[in-house]
Design a protein around this motif. Structure first.
Motif, short mmCIF file in Angstrom:
data_model
loop_
_atom_site.label_atom_id
_atom_site.label_comp_id
_atom_site.label_asym_id
_atom_site.label_seq_id
_atom_site.Cartn_x
_atom_site.Cartn_y
_atom_site.Cartn_z
N CYS A 63 -31.01 -59.81 -27.06
CA CYS A 63 -31.20 -58.49 -27.10
C CYS A 63 -30.21 -57.78 -27.94
O CYS A 63 -29.06 -57.57 -27.24
CB CYS A 63 -31.51 -58.09 -26.04
N PRO A 64 -30.04 -57.57 -29.27
CA PRO A 64 -29.03 -57.01 -30.12
C PRO A 64 -28.68 -55.74 -29.72
O PRO A 64 -27.70 -54.95 -29.93
CB PRO A 64 -29.35 -57.12 -31.71
N GLN A 65 -29.72 -54.94 -28.84
CA GLN A 65 -29.29 -53.63 -28.77
C GLN A 65 -28.55 -53.31 -27.36
O GLN A 65 -27.99 -52.45 -27.03
CB GLN A 65 -30.89 -52.87 -28.27
N ALA A 66 -28.35 -54.45 -26.79
CA ALA A 66 -27.62 -54.66 -25.37
C ALA A 66 -25.88 -54.43 -25.55
O ALA A 66 -25.34 -55.64 -25.61
CB ALA A 66 -27.74 -55.89 -24.60
N TYR A 67 -25.63 -53.25 -26.07
CA TYR A 67 -24.31 -53.14 -26.25
C TYR A 67 -23.35 -53.48 -25.04
O TYR A 67 -23.65 -53.12 -23.99
CB TYR A 67 -24.05 -51.91 -26.84
N PHE A 68 -22.14 -53.92 -25.30
CA PHE A 68 -21.27 -54.56 -24.45
C PHE A 68 -20.26 -53.19 -24.11
O PHE A 68 -19.46 -52.84 -25.31
CB PHE A 68 -20.46 -55.61 -24.58
N VAL A 69 -20.16 -52.91 -22.95
CA VAL A 69 -18.89 -51.76 -22.84
C VAL A 69 -17.97 -52.12 -21.60
O VAL A 69 -18.41 -52.40 -20.63
CB VAL A 69 -19.52 -50.26 -22.25
N HIS A 70 -16.68 -52.29 -21.91
CA HIS A 70 -15.70 -52.60 -21.01
C HIS A 70 -15.15 -51.35 -20.14
O HIS A 70 -15.01 -50.39 -20.82
CB HIS A 70 -14.35 -53.43 -21.59
N CYS A 71 -14.85 -51.45 -19.00
CA CYS A 71 -14.44 -50.39 -18.15
C CYS A 71 -13.02 -49.89 -18.95
O CYS A 71 -12.19 -50.70 -19.00
CB CYS A 71 -14.21 -50.70 -16.76
N PHE A 72 -12.76 -48.58 -19.56
CA PHE A 72 -11.89 -48.21 -20.19
C PHE A 72 -10.53 -48.36 -19.35
O PHE A 72 -9.58 -48.69 -19.85
CB PHE A 72 -11.79 -46.90 -20.90
N ALA A 73 -10.79 -47.65 -17.82
CA ALA A 73 -9.39 -47.64 -16.99
C ALA A 73 -8.97 -49.29 -16.80
O ALA A 73 -7.89 -49.36 -16.75
CB ALA A 73 -9.93 -46.94 -15.95
N HIS A 74 -10.03 -50.01 -16.51
CA HIS A 74 -9.75 -51.38 -16.24
C HIS A 74 -9.05 -52.21 -17.41
O HIS A 74 -8.14 -52.82 -17.33
CB HIS A 74 -11.10 -52.13 -15.86
N GLN A 75 -9.59 -51.86 -18.35
CA GLN A 75 -8.85 -52.65 -19.72
C GLN A 75 -7.57 -51.95 -19.90
O GLN A 75 -6.59 -52.66 -20.26
CB GLN A 75 -9.80 -51.88 -20.93
N LEU A 76 -7.17 -50.54 -19.84
CA LEU A 76 -6.10 -50.00 -19.69
C LEU A 76 -5.17 -50.65 -18.91
O LEU A 76 -3.85 -51.19 -19.20
CB LEU A 76 -6.07 -48.67 -19.67
#
Length: 375
Positions: free
Chosen positions: A189-202
């Motif tokens: 499913c190419p529409q399933a964009y991955f998003v990482h938690c910004f605060a977690h990543q920071l």
């Protein structure tokens, strides 16, 4: 038949309340003579005492083989509640698109369990996050996790074609660009964009960069970690710190240095920082600096009443805390983490939008660069 239905209603009402509160059901000893019979029996007893209809059909007044209080009956009612809850979630989705949020963890029996949540927009236009289920996985490889997610979705007549987003933690088995779970789902499913938690990543980025810096690594690994292990490793040593802290607060209040009021002058602790707990490193440095005199006094007290080994450890920690290097690096970290912590807090707000978040990232970078050039 009427008595059976009333008895069943009493058990269902009891279980519904316990499920909503997330409380355990069983007690260690559920005999009538026990003082702690468990939440289920205790709540059912209370319910029957205040409802004359229930009091006529439960416990001793029910047939011995139809009391509807056994663990088997409880599990059947719980499964029915779970199915009804899932049915309500699917109806609320109304066949629309959704994002998946997954994480795995070992339970108390060391079996890997994966929890799957759905994030969607309901009929009212509200963004909702709901737990779809927990499934056992034999291992945490990307293929196994994908298979577990797919089986759980298919069980509720959902498919990957409806997925429009996916979010996981920073582990390589899910974030890998070639064989990671993210990549495997994107293939279907190419529409399933991955998003990482910004605060977690920071937070993870801060920790990774801090460990590469020798001074920062020295502060957290060689000074703060031994201090937390030594003081926090014994209730007696913790009590020394509490006593010294309370004494200083009383003295400051009597001299007018501190104001009294609701919520002011709360007791501070020395909790261990965690790589994935937002702001924990910033908080521990603030607490250590705020409790600095109390910590030194408590270390002196520990050195006086302890054996030779603990006394030497207390003296060594005192020398480290009294050094110029510690004071300088600690205050430097407070300044740096103070800038990034404001961004951390902002990124955790539910009403945050991506445009504003990116603007705040730019402001944080400008402030850090300004500190580097002029600080």
């Amino acid at each position: 038949m009427s008595a059976y239905r009333t008895r069943l209603e009493a058990s269902v009402e009891t279980i519904r309340w316990l499920l909503l509160q997330g409380l355990p059901f069983r007690g260690h000893d559920e005999k009538e003579s026990s003082l702690s019979r468990g939440n289920f029996v205790s709540l059912l007893t209370l319910l029957s005492q205040h409802d004359p209809e229930y009091s006529k059909v439960v416990f001793k007044l029910a047939p011995g083989n139809c009391q509807l209080t056994s663990p088997v009956v409880q599990k059947d009612i719980i499964n029915a509640c779970a199915k009804e809850t899932t049915k309500a979630i699917l109806e609320d989705m109304n066949g629309g698109f959704f994002a998946i949020l997954a994480d795995e963890s070992a339970d108390i029996s060391d079996k890997e369990q994966m929890a799957l949540c759905l994030r969607y927009v309901n009929k009212k236009g509200e963004v909702c996050e709901r737990l779809l289920g927990v499934v056992h996985v034999p291992n945490t490889t990307s293929l196994t996790l994908k298979s577990g997610i797919e089986s759980l979705l298919m069980e509720h007549s959902l498919t990957f074609s409806q997925v429009r987003g996916q979010g996981y933690d920073g582990a390589s088995n899910v974030q890998g660009s070639i064989n990671g779970l993210k990549a495997l789902i994107l293939e279907e499913c190419p529409q399933a964009y991955f998003v990482h938690c910004f605060a977690h990543q920071l937070q993870l980025t801060q920790v990774a960069l801090a460990k590469k810096n020798s001074d920062c690594g020295w502060l957290f690994v060689d000074v703060l970690a031994p201090l937390l292990n030594f003081v926090g490793g014994s209730p007696k040593r913790k009590e020394f710190l509490r006593e010294k802290q309370a004494q200083r607060v009383v003295e400051a209040l009597s001299s007018g240095e501190l104001e009294s009021g609701t919520g002011l002058n709360q007791e501070r602790g020395l909790g261990r920082p965690c790589d994935t707990r937002w702001g924990s490193h910033f908080k521990i440095i603030l607490n250590v600096l705020d409790l600095f005199p109390s910590i030194l006094e408590s270390l002196d007290k520990i050195g006086e009443v302890s054996n030779a080994i603990d006394s030497n450890k207390a003296q060594a920690l005192t020398h480290l805390l009294m050094s110029f290097d510690f004071v300088f690096v600690a205050h430097l970290m407070v300044s740096i983490f103070g800038i990034t912590n404001a961004l951390n807090v902002a990124l955790q707000k539910r009403d945050q939008d991506i445009v504003n978040a990116m603007a705040m990232v730019d402001v944080t970078k400008i402030n850090l660069q300004k500190m580097r050039d002029e600080g």
